[in-house]
Design a protein around this motif. Structure first.
Motif, PDB file in Angstrom:
ATOM      1  N   ALA A 250       0.828  -1.209   0.000  1.00 35.33           N
ATOM      2  CA  ALA A 250       0.000   0.000   0.000  1.00 35.33           C
ATOM      3  C   ALA A 250       0.860   1.255   0.000  1.00 35.33           C
ATOM      4  O   ALA A 250       0.462   2.297  -0.539  1.00 35.33           O
ATOM      5  N   ASN A 251       2.045   1.163   0.602  1.00 39.21           N
ATOM      6  CA  ASN A 251       2.956   2.309   0.656  1.00 39.21           C
ATOM      7  C   ASN A 251       4.121   2.176  -0.318  1.00 39.21           C
ATOM      8  O   ASN A 251       5.082   2.956  -0.261  1.00 39.21           O
ATOM      9  N   LEU A 252       4.048   1.151  -1.193  1.00 39.27           N
ATOM     10  CA  LEU A 252       5.064   0.941  -2.223  1.00 39.27           C
ATOM     11  C   LEU A 252       6.468   0.804  -1.652  1.00 39.27           C
ATOM     12  O   LEU A 252       7.457   1.229  -2.271  1.00 39.27           O
ATOM     13  N   TYR A 253       6.572   0.196  -0.467  1.00 42.34           N
ATOM     14  CA  TYR A 253       7.889   0.082   0.153  1.00 42.34           C
ATOM     15  C   TYR A 253       8.868  -0.682  -0.737  1.00 42.34           C
ATOM     16  O   TYR A 253      10.048  -0.328  -0.827  1.00 42.34           O
ATOM     17  N   ASP A 254       8.413  -1.746  -1.371  1.00 41.80           N
ATOM     18  CA  ASP A 254       9.316  -2.536  -2.207  1.00 41.80           C
ATOM     19  C   ASP A 254       9.800  -1.737  -3.413  1.00 41.80           C
ATOM     20  O   ASP A 254      10.973  -1.792  -3.788  1.00 41.80           O
ATOM     21  N   VAL A 255       8.906  -0.963  -4.008  1.00 44.04           N
ATOM     22  CA  VAL A 255       9.270  -0.126  -5.156  1.00 44.04           C
ATOM     23  C   VAL A 255      10.265   0.949  -4.716  1.00 44.04           C
ATOM     24  O   VAL A 255      11.269   1.219  -5.405  1.00 44.04           O
ATOM     25  N   LYS A 256      10.003   1.568  -3.573  1.00 45.16           N
ATOM     26  CA  LYS A 256      10.901   2.610  -3.066  1.00 45.16           C
ATOM     27  C   LYS A 256      12.283   2.056  -2.755  1.00 45.16           C
ATOM     28  O   LYS A 256      13.298   2.704  -3.016  1.00 45.16           O
ATOM     29  N   LEU A 257      12.337   0.849  -2.180  1.00 44.48           N
ATOM     30  CA  LEU A 257      13.627   0.226  -1.880  1.00 44.48           C
ATOM     31  C   LEU A 257      14.404  -0.047  -3.159  1.00 44.48           C
ATOM     32  O   LEU A 257      15.623   0.202  -3.229  1.00 44.48           O
ATOM     33  N   ASP A 258      13.717  -0.565  -4.168  1.00 47.29           N
ATOM     34  CA  ASP A 258      14.360  -0.866  -5.438  1.00 47.29           C
ATOM     35  C   ASP A 258      14.927   0.400  -6.069  1.00 47.29           C
ATOM     36  O   ASP A 258      16.079   0.424  -6.539  1.00 47.29           O
ATOM     37  N   ARG A 259      14.141   1.458  -6.065  1.00 42.83           N
ATOM     38  CA  ARG A 259      14.592   2.718  -6.658  1.00 42.83           C
ATOM     39  C   ARG A 259      15.756   3.319  -5.873  1.00 42.83           C
ATOM     40  O   ARG A 259      16.713   3.845  -6.462  1.00 42.83           O
ATOM     41  N   ALA A 260      15.680   3.244  -4.555  1.00 42.85           N
ATOM     42  CA  ALA A 260      16.753   3.796  -3.726  1.00 42.85           C
ATOM     43  C   ALA A 260      18.042   3.017  -3.942  1.00 42.85           C
ATOM     44  O   ALA A 260      19.132   3.605  -4.025  1.00 42.85           O
ATOM     45  N   TYR A 261      17.940   1.704  -4.038  1.00 43.12           N
ATOM     46  CA  TYR A 261      19.134   0.882  -4.282  1.00 43.12           C
ATOM     47  C   TYR A 261      19.764   1.260  -5.627  1.00 43.12           C
ATOM     48  O   TYR A 261      20.993   1.433  -5.717  1.00 43.12           O
ATOM     49  N   ASP A 262      18.957   1.392  -6.655  1.00 46.10           N
ATOM     50  CA  ASP A 262      19.478   1.774  -7.965  1.00 46.10           C
ATOM     51  C   ASP A 262      20.164   3.138  -7.891  1.00 46.10           C
ATOM     52  O   ASP A 262      21.214   3.360  -8.515  1.00 46.10           O
ATOM     53  N   LYS A 263      19.576   4.041  -7.131  1.00 46.14           N
ATOM     54  CA  LYS A 263      20.159   5.383  -6.998  1.00 46.14           C
ATOM     55  C   LYS A 263      21.547   5.319  -6.364  1.00 46.14           C
ATOM     56  O   LYS A 263      22.505   5.912  -6.872  1.00 46.14           O
ATOM     57  N   TYR A 264      21.653   4.570  -5.259  1.00 47.87           N
ATOM     58  CA  TYR A 264      22.933   4.519  -4.557  1.00 47.87           C
ATOM     59  C   TYR A 264      23.969   3.711  -5.321  1.00 47.87           C
ATOM     60  O   TYR A 264      25.166   4.000  -5.242  1.00 47.87           O
ATOM     61  N   THR A 265      23.538   2.725  -6.074  1.00 47.31           N
ATOM     62  CA  THR A 265      24.471   1.974  -6.916  1.00 47.31           C
ATOM     63  C   THR A 265      25.029   2.885  -8.002  1.00 47.31           C
ATOM     64  O   THR A 265      26.232   2.856  -8.298  1.00 47.31           O
ATOM     65  N   ALA A 266      24.172   3.701  -8.589  1.00 45.30           N
ATOM     66  CA  ALA A 266      24.605   4.621  -9.660  1.00 45.30           C
ATOM     67  C   ALA A 266      25.478   5.737  -9.116  1.00 45.30           C
ATOM     68  O   ALA A 266      26.460   6.135  -9.748  1.00 45.30           O
ATOM     69  N   LEU A 267      25.138   6.231  -7.926  1.00 44.50           N
ATOM     70  CA  LEU A 267      25.886   7.355  -7.356  1.00 44.50           C
ATOM     71  C   LEU A 267      27.276   6.945  -6.912  1.00 44.50           C
ATOM     72  O   LEU A 267      28.211   7.743  -6.949  1.00 44.50           O
ATOM     73  N   LYS A 268      27.399   5.687  -6.453  1.00 45.10           N
ATOM     74  CA  LYS A 268      28.657   5.213  -5.898  1.00 45.10           C
ATOM     75  C   LYS A 268      29.198   6.210  -4.887  1.00 45.10           C
ATOM     76  O   LYS A 268      30.328   6.710  -4.977  1.00 45.10           O
ATOM     77  N   VAL A 269      28.335   6.529  -3.917  1.00 42.94           N
ATOM     78  CA  VAL A 269      28.649   7.537  -2.911  1.00 42.94           C
ATOM     79  C   VAL A 269      29.876   7.132  -2.128  1.00 42.94           C
ATOM     80  O   VAL A 269      30.010   5.985  -1.707  1.00 42.94           O
ATOM     81  N   ALA A 270      30.756   8.067  -1.907  1.00 41.56           N
ATOM     82  CA  ALA A 270      31.960   7.772  -1.106  1.00 41.56           C
ATOM     83  C   ALA A 270      31.573   7.507   0.323  1.00 41.56           C
ATOM     84  O   ALA A 270      30.639   8.092   0.869  1.00 41.56           O
TER      85      ALA A 270
END
Length: 271
Positions: A250-270
């Motif tokens: 209902a809160n799209l937690y799985d979708v949000k987690l997937d998107r956040a993971y993709d973001k941090y993988t792409a950013l390669k934050v130090a």
């Protein structure tokens, strides 16, 4: 600095974003104060977060805004190093920890008055007082907002501490055990399973800082092999269900987690 909205992120626009951009430029950035939170503003926010040792996510929440206003990270706020340590303890990718922190935490483990974020659960109190040998039915009749077979009665924010204080006059250990604590809202009744000496020791640490709150989450995951396996395998629906319950979609937690993971993988934050 002008008071900003609670959380600002890429895609937002308006006066609060313009105030943020002005503050970023005062700090040394060179972004256009046009009121549009675009990639350049995200990059500037990340630079500020890295400078102050905050979690680097490009989201201008209360912690980032406070650091910009005061020129320092507030003691007790979560750091990037804390997330690295959590990833090491769990044996999982840092991007997974960053994603879970962004989506599952409350953003800040403390109220503006310095007390930890809590949520008192009256239905857990009903169970706990019964386990302690008290008459749960009689207490529920007398204090239905504090002891009840049904969940509810929430007031939110600082009001939850008032509910906890009132419940503590009935039976303090049961009351403490009946609240979820900190950024990750770990229920205190797990204290023994998670390796704490007592419920009082657990709640004292939840008051100490967000690093301790994150450590409670790490302990919680380590004690749940299914949750740890799902995090390692990036099975986001399973992670969301195990942590949030069957209504997670209902809160799209799985979708949000997937998107956040993709973001941090792409950013390669130090780190």
């Amino acid at each position: 600095m002008t008071t900003l909205a609670n959380v600002l992120r890429q895609g937002d626009h308006g006066a609060a974003v313009r105030s943020l951009q002005t503050a970023l430029n005062t700090f040394g950035a060179a972004v256009s104060a046009d009121g549009w939170f675009g990639p350049a503003t995200t990059s500037a926010v990340m630079d500020v977060q890295q400078h102050f040792g905050l979690v680097v996510d490009g989201i201008a929440g209360a912690k980032t805004q406070q650091a910009l206003a005061s020129g320092a990270r507030a003691p007790g706020h979560l750091t990037a190093a804390d997330l690295v340590s959590a990833a090491d303890k769990l044996g999982i990718e840092l991007a997974v920890v960053r994603a879970v922190n962004e989506v599952e935490s409350l953003g800040c483990g403390f109220l503006p008055d310095g007390r930890p974020v809590i949520l008192f659960e009256r239905h857990i109190m009903y169970r706990e007082v019964g386990t302690a040998g008290l008459d749960a039915l009689a207490l529920a009749e007398r204090y239905p907002n504090l002891v009840n077979q049904k969940r509810g009665g929430y007031v939110g924010g600082a009001g939850e501490h008032k509910r906890l204080a009132d419940a503590s006059t009935i039976h303090r250990p049961s009351a403490l055990s009946s609240a979820s604590w900190g950024a990750f809202q770990i229920m205190a009744y797990h204290w023994k399973r998670l390796g704490y000496e007592s419920v009082e020791a657990f709640t004292d640490l939840m008051r100490a800082g967000e690093a301790a709150q994150l450590d409670a989450f790490v302990r919680f995951v380590l004690e749940d092999p299914a949750l740890l396996k799902a995090m390692k395998g990036r099975k986001w629906a399973t992670v969301a269900e195990l942590f949030n319950g069957k209504d997670f979609a209902a809160n799209l937690y799985d979708v949000k987690l997937d998107r956040a993971y993709d973001k941090y993988t792409a950013l390669k934050v130090a780190a």
